[in-house]
Motif scaffolding. Structure first.
Motif, PDB file in Angstrom:
ATOM      1  N   CYS A 225       3.306   8.421  -6.295  1.00  0.00           N
ATOM      2  CA  CYS A 225       3.563   7.383  -5.284  1.00  0.00           C
ATOM      3  C   CYS A 225       5.008   6.901  -5.312  1.00  0.00           C
ATOM      4  O   CYS A 225       5.318   5.831  -4.783  1.00  0.00           O
ATOM      5  CB  CYS A 225       2.621   6.195  -5.500  1.00  0.00           C
TER       6      CYS A 225
ATOM      7  N   LEU B 188      -8.285   6.107   8.954  1.00  0.00           N
ATOM      8  CA  LEU B 188      -8.298   6.554   7.577  1.00  0.00           C
ATOM      9  C   LEU B 188      -9.612   7.247   7.253  1.00  0.00           C
ATOM     10  O   LEU B 188     -10.185   7.064   6.189  1.00  0.00           O
ATOM     11  CB  LEU B 188      -8.079   5.356   6.645  1.00  0.00           C
TER      12      LEU B 188
ATOM     13  N   ALA C 272      -4.976  11.345   0.570  1.00  0.00           N
ATOM     14  CA  ALA C 272      -4.311  10.768  -0.594  1.00  0.00           C
ATOM     15  C   ALA C 272      -5.116   9.621  -1.190  1.00  0.00           C
ATOM     16  O   ALA C 272      -5.212   9.475  -2.413  1.00  0.00           O
ATOM     17  CB  ALA C 272      -2.906  10.292  -0.211  1.00  0.00           C
TER      18      ALA C 272
ATOM     19  N   THR D 243       0.777   4.606  -0.291  1.00  0.00           N
ATOM     20  CA  THR D 243       0.704   5.858   0.457  1.00  0.00           C
ATOM     21  C   THR D 243       1.093   5.672   1.918  1.00  0.00           C
ATOM     22  O   THR D 243       1.439   6.647   2.587  1.00  0.00           O
ATOM     23  CB  THR D 243      -0.701   6.479   0.381  1.00  0.00           C
ATOM     24  N   TYR D 244       1.052   4.442   2.415  1.00  0.00           N
ATOM     25  CA  TYR D 244       1.451   4.216   3.811  1.00  0.00           C
ATOM     26  C   TYR D 244       2.903   4.612   4.040  1.00  0.00           C
ATOM     27  O   TYR D 244       3.256   5.160   5.091  1.00  0.00           O
ATOM     28  CB  TYR D 244       1.243   2.752   4.205  1.00  0.00           C
TER      29      TYR D 244
ATOM     30  N   PRO E 100       7.324   6.090   8.415  1.00  0.00           N
ATOM     31  CA  PRO E 100       6.210   6.989   8.144  1.00  0.00           C
ATOM     32  C   PRO E 100       5.731   7.674   9.408  1.00  0.00           C
ATOM     33  O   PRO E 100       6.052   7.234  10.520  1.00  0.00           O
ATOM     34  CB  PRO E 100       5.137   6.055   7.572  1.00  0.00           C
TER      35      PRO E 100
ATOM     36  N   ASP F 246      -0.510   6.083   9.064  1.00  0.00           N
ATOM     37  CA  ASP F 246      -1.956   6.121   9.309  1.00  0.00           C
ATOM     38  C   ASP F 246      -2.338   7.517   9.798  1.00  0.00           C
ATOM     39  O   ASP F 246      -2.590   7.736  10.981  1.00  0.00           O
ATOM     40  CB  ASP F 246      -2.351   5.060  10.337  1.00  0.00           C
TER      41      ASP F 246
ATOM     42  N   ARG G  39      -2.924  10.606   4.732  1.00  0.00           N
ATOM     43  CA  ARG G  39      -3.132   9.394   3.937  1.00  0.00           C
ATOM     44  C   ARG G  39      -4.594   9.259   3.523  1.00  0.00           C
ATOM     45  O   ARG G  39      -4.898   8.842   2.401  1.00  0.00           O
ATOM     46  CB  ARG G  39      -2.685   8.151   4.708  1.00  0.00           C
TER      47      ARG G  39
ATOM     48  N   ARG H 143       4.704   6.963   2.876  1.00  0.00           N
ATOM     49  CA  ARG H 143       4.920   8.405   3.050  1.00  0.00           C
ATOM     50  C   ARG H 143       4.098   8.974   4.205  1.00  0.00           C
ATOM     51  O   ARG H 143       4.580   9.833   4.950  1.00  0.00           O
ATOM     52  CB  ARG H 143       4.578   9.165   1.765  1.00  0.00           C
ATOM     53  N   HIS H 144       2.858   8.503   4.353  1.00  0.00           N
ATOM     54  CA  HIS H 144       1.936   9.171   5.271  1.00  0.00           C
ATOM     55  C   HIS H 144       1.625   8.387   6.541  1.00  0.00           C
ATOM     56  O   HIS H 144       1.084   8.971   7.489  1.00  0.00           O
ATOM     57  CB  HIS H 144       0.616   9.459   4.549  1.00  0.00           C
TER      58      HIS H 144
ATOM     59  N   HIS I 230       0.860  -1.182   0.000  1.00  0.00           N
ATOM     60  CA  HIS I 230       0.000   0.000   0.000  1.00  0.00           C
ATOM     61  C   HIS I 230       0.902   1.240   0.000  1.00  0.00           C
ATOM     62  O   HIS I 230       1.502   1.605   1.010  1.00  0.00           O
ATOM     63  CB  HIS I 230      -0.945  -0.026   1.194  1.00  0.00           C
TER      64      HIS I 230
ATOM     65  N   ASP J 128      -4.482   2.465  -3.223  1.00  0.00           N
ATOM     66  CA  ASP J 128      -3.023   2.567  -3.329  1.00  0.00           C
ATOM     67  C   ASP J 128      -2.341   1.203  -3.338  1.00  0.00           C
ATOM     68  O   ASP J 128      -1.110   1.130  -3.292  1.00  0.00           O
ATOM     69  CB  ASP J 128      -2.458   3.413  -2.191  1.00  0.00           C
TER      70      ASP J 128
END
Length: 239
Positions: A150, A205, A105, A92-93, A198, A98, A102, A95-96, A90, A127
């Motif tokens: 991403c 979410l 995103a 986006t995890y 992260p 929980d 995210r 970078r962001h 996944h 993602d």
């Protein structure tokens, strides 16, 4: 191969990139018997991959999966991708974490899919890398933009796989190698994320997004279950 940066051996956005993305999507799906049956489709599609290095990488992963029973393949897949957040599929995890960012995103990704005429499945977060790759194969222009957006997740996943010499590493090397070379600031961001991980804000979410993304959007499921691929055999043309 060094985990620092995937070499770009093929021209940026080469004509065979949709084929590469479709094959990579199949190889990264949960390997139940139905997914493993798609390896025949992969074999038929590989000659359309014009870059010899990329073709060899993808063929090596397919060959490795053929040596495993469905049970062995499933166990190794879970051990690789589900037992370590550093190797999460996944994107986006990475970078962001929980965080609220995210959630935004994820909703933005759903919006991008719908704008391109592709309805994201309700049982999968948008993602999830195999889903992103299927989208990029079907809609190359917006799909390319999503992969670039991403990129941090892709590179961090690639590095984590390379560090453990995982058999799935060549798939990530190929996907990352089809993207433009990153700038210095991007590389510095990846290094910070690799060192610090992260963000740790635990907010779930919930959908925090601008109004244009909120209209008609549903909150993503917190823990999606991988599903076998349902894509047709890869071809040399995007649909």
């Amino acid at each position: 191969m060094s985990p620092r940066l995937a070499p770009r051996r093929t021209p940026h956005r080469a004509a065979d990139t949709p084929v590469v993305h479709r094959v990579a999507a199949v190889l990264l799906r949960y390997p139940d018997p139905a997914a493993l049956a798609c390896l025949d489709d992969v074999a038929e599609a590989l000659p359309a991959v014009t870059d010899a290095t990329d073709r060899a990488r993808l063929a090596a992963v397919a060959a490795h999966l053929r040596t495993l029973t469905p049970t062995e393949a499933a166990q190794r897949y879970v051990a690789t991708f589900d037992h370590s957040r550093r190797r999460s599929l996944h994107l986006t995890y990475h970078r962001h974490g929980d965080t609220r960012a995210r959630g935004m995103a994820l909703l933005a990704l759903k919006h991008t899919y719908r704008q391109a005429g592709q309805e994201p499945p309700e049982d999968e977060l948008p993602d999830f890398l195999p889903l992103v790759l299927e989208f990029a194969a079907l809609a190359p222009e917006p799909g390319h933009r999503v992969l670039v957006q991403c990129r941090a997740g892709l590179e961090l996943l690639r590095r984590a796989l390379a560090e453990r010499r995982d058999p799935y590493t060549p798939v990530l090397e190929t996907v990352c190698g089809r993207l433009p070379r990153p700038g210095r600031r991007e590389r510095e961001t990846w290094q910070r994320l690799a060192a610090d991980g992260p963000p740790a804000e635990q907010v779930g979410l919930d959908p925090f997004a601008p109004p244009e993304y909120m209209a008609g959007a549903s909150a993503p499921a917190p823990h999606p279950v991988p599903v076998p691929p349902s894509v047709p055999a890869p071809t040399g043309e995007s649909r």
